[in-house]
Design an enzyme around this catalytic site. Structure first.
Site, PDB file in Angstrom:
ATOM      1  CB  THR A  94      44.462  40.940  48.042  1.00  0.00           C
ATOM      2  OG1 THR A  94      45.334  42.018  48.291  1.00  0.00           O
ATOM      3  CG2 THR A  94      43.563  40.467  48.955  1.00  0.00           C
ATOM      4  CE  LYS A 169      43.974  45.050  50.481  1.00  0.00           C
ATOM      5  NZ  LYS A 169      44.657  44.537  49.049  1.00  0.00           N
TER       6      LYS A 169
END
Length: 269
Positions: A94, A169
């Site tokens: 991420t 995300k």
């Protein structure tokens, strides 16, 4: 499928195990002799370097912690030069959507595709084959990546072009951090009303206020314990979300105050 892998740690190791169990030929990086021995024990072919793991790989999975580590793996060495034309690099880390775009630009010269594929879930979800993956990239590259991801992820969600996975995300983690903040404030209110935190957290998951954040905090037994467990990861991702929103002329709005209540007290963001 021939798969290269780097980042066989807390999240990556069970991914490798599922890939091997699914019949894939996995060549995974182990930085030390002990790490390579551990990889061999779960059925992977250990590699000492990223380039060694990339030889003949149809899909190369990157599961490291930070954007800087992703750049080091993908741009700082011989990964793109070693991968065969038509290979796909899957970035699970991420981070900023710009990182995937930067790698994709460099990869074009080598005929290699890139998809950003941040995940939601933990090692137990991977072990069960139920990790959630948000995929960003063109349809052809996403379809090729699915052949590997389906070994440990379900659902695998194609959410848009390259970078869209990271954006989804980051929104998810900002919302989750804010929900933790709301749970923390609810516990504070409970204390003012004379309730013990443990008793409150044992009761609320059975009521209408329940949700993933509340259940997670209750499972840890206390807000402080859950903050300690996830604070490093969430703080990193929320900082990226805040910076990205600011770069685009936006902000996190009402989420901000709740996030500040949910993240560790020593978080600088």
């Amino acid at each position: 499928m021939r798969i290269g892998f780097v980042g066989a740690g807390r999240m990556g190791r069970p991914m490798v195990e599922r890939l091997v169990a699914g019949g894939h030929a996995v060549r995974a990086v182990g930085r030390s002799a002990d790490a390579r021995t551990a990889l061999a024990e779960i059925g992977a072919q250990p590699a000492a370097t990223v380039a060694e793991a990339a030889v003949d790989a149809e899909v190369f999975v990157v599961c490291v912690f930070t954007d800087d580590q992703v750049r080091e793996v993908c741009l700082g060495g011989s990964l793109l030069e070693t991968l065969p034309r038509g290979a796909v690099v899957v970035v699970h880390t991420t981070g900023n959507p710009g990182t995937a775009a930067e790698i994709a630009t460099a990869a074009t010269a080598y005929g290699v595709a890139v998809v950003d594929a941040p995940v939601s879930g933990g090692p137990h979800n991977i072990a069960a084959g139920q990790l959630t993956v948000f995929l960003g990239g063109d349809t052809a590259a996403v379809d090729r990546a699915r052949g590997a991801l389906s070994a440990y992820a379900d659902p695998v969600l194609h959410v848009g072009p390259l970078g869209a996975g990271q954006r989804v995300k980051l929104v998810n983690n900002a919302l989750f951090a804010a929900q933790i903040g709301l749970v923390a404030e609810a516990v504070r209110l409970g204390g003012q009303l004379g309730l013990e935190e443990a008793a409150l957290l044992a009761a609320l998951p059975h009521a209408s206020s329940s949700g993933r954040a509340l259940q997670s905090v209750a499972g840890a037994g206390a807000v402080a314990a859950f903050r300690t467990a996830v604070g490093e990861f969430l703080s990193k991702d929320v900082a990226v979300a805040r910076n990205l929103a600011a770069d685009l002329g936006g902000d996190l709005g009402l989420l901000d105050a709740a996030i500040d209540a949910g993240l560790p007290v020593d978080n600088p963001n």
